[in-house]
Design a protein around this motif. Sequence first.
Motif, PDB file in Angstrom:
ATOM      1  N   ASP A  19       0.816  -1.211   0.000  1.00 40.49           N
ATOM      2  CA  ASP A  19       0.000   0.000   0.000  1.00 40.49           C
ATOM      3  C   ASP A  19       0.856   1.270   0.000  1.00 40.49           C
ATOM      4  O   ASP A  19       0.338   2.376  -0.082  1.00 40.49           O
ATOM      5  CB  ASP A  19      -0.956   0.013   1.190  1.00 40.49           C
ATOM      6  CG  ASP A  19      -0.222  -0.032   2.535  1.00 40.49           C
ATOM      7  OD1 ASP A  19       1.021  -0.083   2.553  1.00 40.49           O
ATOM      8  OD2 ASP A  19      -0.923  -0.024   3.567  1.00 40.49           O
ATOM      9  N   GLY A  20       2.195   1.112   0.098  1.00 39.28           N
ATOM     10  CA  GLY A  20       3.096   2.254   0.062  1.00 39.28           C
ATOM     11  C   GLY A  20       3.312   2.927   1.397  1.00 39.28           C
ATOM     12  O   GLY A  20       4.091   3.860   1.500  1.00 39.28           O
ATOM     13  N   LYS A  21       2.660   2.467   2.465  1.00 43.68           N
ATOM     14  CA  LYS A  21       2.818   3.088   3.782  1.00 43.68           C
ATOM     15  C   LYS A  21       4.074   2.577   4.453  1.00 43.68           C
ATOM     16  O   LYS A  21       4.373   1.378   4.414  1.00 43.68           O
ATOM     17  CB  LYS A  21       1.608   2.797   4.673  1.00 43.68           C
ATOM     18  CG  LYS A  21       0.349   3.469   4.206  1.00 43.68           C
ATOM     19  CD  LYS A  21      -0.787   3.174   5.143  1.00 43.68           C
ATOM     20  CE  LYS A  21      -2.067   3.858   4.656  1.00 43.68           C
ATOM     21  NZ  LYS A  21      -3.190   3.560   5.522  1.00 43.68           N
ATOM     22  N   ALA A  44      16.094  -0.275  -2.607  1.00 38.93           N
ATOM     23  CA  ALA A  44      14.975  -0.123  -3.547  1.00 38.93           C
ATOM     24  C   ALA A  44      14.314  -1.478  -3.780  1.00 38.93           C
ATOM     25  O   ALA A  44      14.975  -2.512  -3.727  1.00 38.93           O
ATOM     26  CB  ALA A  44      15.476   0.449  -4.868  1.00 38.93           C
ATOM     27  N   PRO A  45      12.999  -1.466  -4.073  1.00 35.84           N
ATOM     28  CA  PRO A  45      12.330  -2.727  -4.404  1.00 35.84           C
ATOM     29  C   PRO A  45      12.926  -3.317  -5.686  1.00 35.84           C
ATOM     30  O   PRO A  45      13.485  -2.595  -6.517  1.00 35.84           O
ATOM     31  CB  PRO A  45      10.873  -2.307  -4.648  1.00 35.84           C
ATOM     32  CG  PRO A  45      10.731  -0.956  -4.059  1.00 35.84           C
ATOM     33  CD  PRO A  45      12.092  -0.335  -4.071  1.00 35.84           C
ATOM     34  N   MET A  50      17.037   3.117  -7.126  1.00 42.50           N
ATOM     35  CA  MET A  50      17.240   3.657  -5.787  1.00 42.50           C
ATOM     36  C   MET A  50      17.263   5.184  -5.894  1.00 42.50           C
ATOM     37  O   MET A  50      17.811   5.736  -6.853  1.00 42.50           O
ATOM     38  CB  MET A  50      18.586   3.155  -5.247  1.00 42.50           C
ATOM     39  CG  MET A  50      18.876   3.643  -3.877  1.00 42.50           C
ATOM     40  SD  MET A  50      18.394   2.418  -2.719  1.00 42.50           S
ATOM     41  CE  MET A  50      19.855   2.338  -1.759  1.00 42.50           C
ATOM     42  N   ARG A  51      16.655   5.862  -4.935  1.00 49.44           N
ATOM     43  CA  ARG A  51      16.693   7.328  -4.913  1.00 49.44           C
ATOM     44  C   ARG A  51      18.128   7.758  -4.645  1.00 49.44           C
ATOM     45  O   ARG A  51      18.781   7.228  -3.762  1.00 49.44           O
ATOM     46  CB  ARG A  51      15.783   7.875  -3.825  1.00 49.44           C
ATOM     47  CG  ARG A  51      14.301   7.594  -4.070  1.00 49.44           C
ATOM     48  CD  ARG A  51      13.448   8.274  -3.022  1.00 49.44           C
ATOM     49  NE  ARG A  51      13.645   9.710  -3.044  1.00 49.44           N
ATOM     50  CZ  ARG A  51      13.091  10.550  -3.929  1.00 49.44           C
ATOM     51  NH1 ARG A  51      12.306  10.086  -4.846  1.00 49.44           N
ATOM     52  NH2 ARG A  51      13.313  11.834  -3.875  1.00 49.44           N
ATOM     53  N   ASN A  92       8.086   5.662  -6.902  1.00 51.32           N
ATOM     54  CA  ASN A  92       9.196   4.802  -7.309  1.00 51.32           C
ATOM     55  C   ASN A  92       9.329   4.871  -8.821  1.00 51.32           C
ATOM     56  O   ASN A  92       8.342   4.984  -9.532  1.00 51.32           O
ATOM     57  CB  ASN A  92       8.933   3.343  -6.905  1.00 51.32           C
ATOM     58  CG  ASN A  92       9.102   3.120  -5.424  1.00 51.32           C
ATOM     59  OD1 ASN A  92       9.968   3.714  -4.805  1.00 51.32           O
ATOM     60  ND2 ASN A  92       8.274   2.270  -4.859  1.00 51.32           N
ATOM     61  N   THR A  93      10.554   4.785  -9.311  1.00 54.09           N
ATOM     62  CA  THR A  93      10.771   4.752 -10.759  1.00 54.09           C
ATOM     63  C   THR A  93      11.337   3.398 -11.134  1.00 54.09           C
ATOM     64  O   THR A  93      12.260   2.910 -10.499  1.00 54.09           O
ATOM     65  CB  THR A  93      11.724   5.868 -11.221  1.00 54.09           C
ATOM     66  OG1 THR A  93      12.945   5.781 -10.487  1.00 54.09           O
ATOM     67  CG2 THR A  93      11.118   7.233 -11.022  1.00 54.09           C
ATOM     68  N   LYS A  94      10.724   2.806 -12.150  1.00 53.57           N
ATOM     69  CA  LYS A  94      11.173   1.494 -12.606  1.00 53.57           C
ATOM     70  C   LYS A  94      12.580   1.602 -13.162  1.00 53.57           C
ATOM     71  O   LYS A  94      12.934   2.576 -13.815  1.00 53.57           O
ATOM     72  CB  LYS A  94      10.248   0.955 -13.684  1.00 53.57           C
ATOM     73  CG  LYS A  94       8.931   0.495 -13.132  1.00 53.57           C
ATOM     74  CD  LYS A  94       8.535  -0.776 -13.809  1.00 53.57           C
ATOM     75  CE  LYS A  94       7.241  -1.256 -13.204  1.00 53.57           C
ATOM     76  NZ  LYS A  94       7.278  -2.600 -12.805  1.00 53.57           N
ATOM     77  N   GLY A  95      13.367   0.579 -12.875  1.00 55.77           N
ATOM     78  CA  GLY A  95      14.733   0.513 -13.387  1.00 55.77           C
ATOM     79  C   GLY A  95      14.747  -0.070 -14.783  1.00 55.77           C
ATOM     80  O   GLY A  95      13.800  -0.704 -15.221  1.00 55.77           O
ATOM     81  N   ILE A  96      15.840   0.174 -15.484  1.00 50.90           N
ATOM     82  CA  ILE A  96      16.020  -0.403 -16.808  1.00 50.90           C
ATOM     83  C   ILE A  96      17.349  -1.134 -16.827  1.00 50.90           C
ATOM     84  O   ILE A  96      18.261  -0.815 -16.073  1.00 50.90           O
ATOM     85  CB  ILE A  96      15.995   0.679 -17.919  1.00 50.90           C
ATOM     86  CG1 ILE A  96      17.078   1.736 -17.678  1.00 50.90           C
ATOM     87  CG2 ILE A  96      14.649   1.317 -18.038  1.00 50.90           C
ATOM     88  CD1 ILE A  96      17.264   2.682 -18.819  1.00 50.90           C
TER      89      ILE A  96
END
Length: 129
Positions: A19-21, A44-45, A50-51, A92-96
């Motif tokens: 849920d992002g919490k 990071a997931p 990762m930020r 979150n931003t998906k990695g490539i």
Amino acid sequence: YQLSGGSRLYLEDLVSGEDGKLVKDGQSVFELPPGTYGLTETQAPAGYNMRSAPLTIEVSSDGVSCQDGDTDSEESIPYDETSKVYTLTVANTKGITLPSTGGRGTPRPISGLILFTVAGLLLWKRRRK
């Protein structure tokens, strides 16, 4: 995630669920005194980037604001009158997967080298005549 203020580490091992919490020991609501805090991603997931910079969170009597270190954008954190909670949403931003570089490249077949050598010898022999 880790939440720190000044030189003090307030909360560590914060985990975000589906849920992002953020949760610490089953609790997802944290009371923070006025001040400036840094929220740092420590892992990071899978499949996400990762930020690179922490979020800077400012808690004051006027409300809560957030400075995103990755994008240099600042926003006020919304307050829910019903639950009496400020909710910060972190995207979150998906990695490539980038192609690998620096390798040997395409292997050169030895047969090409042999054909080039034979052709060169035949051309040299023909010119000698």
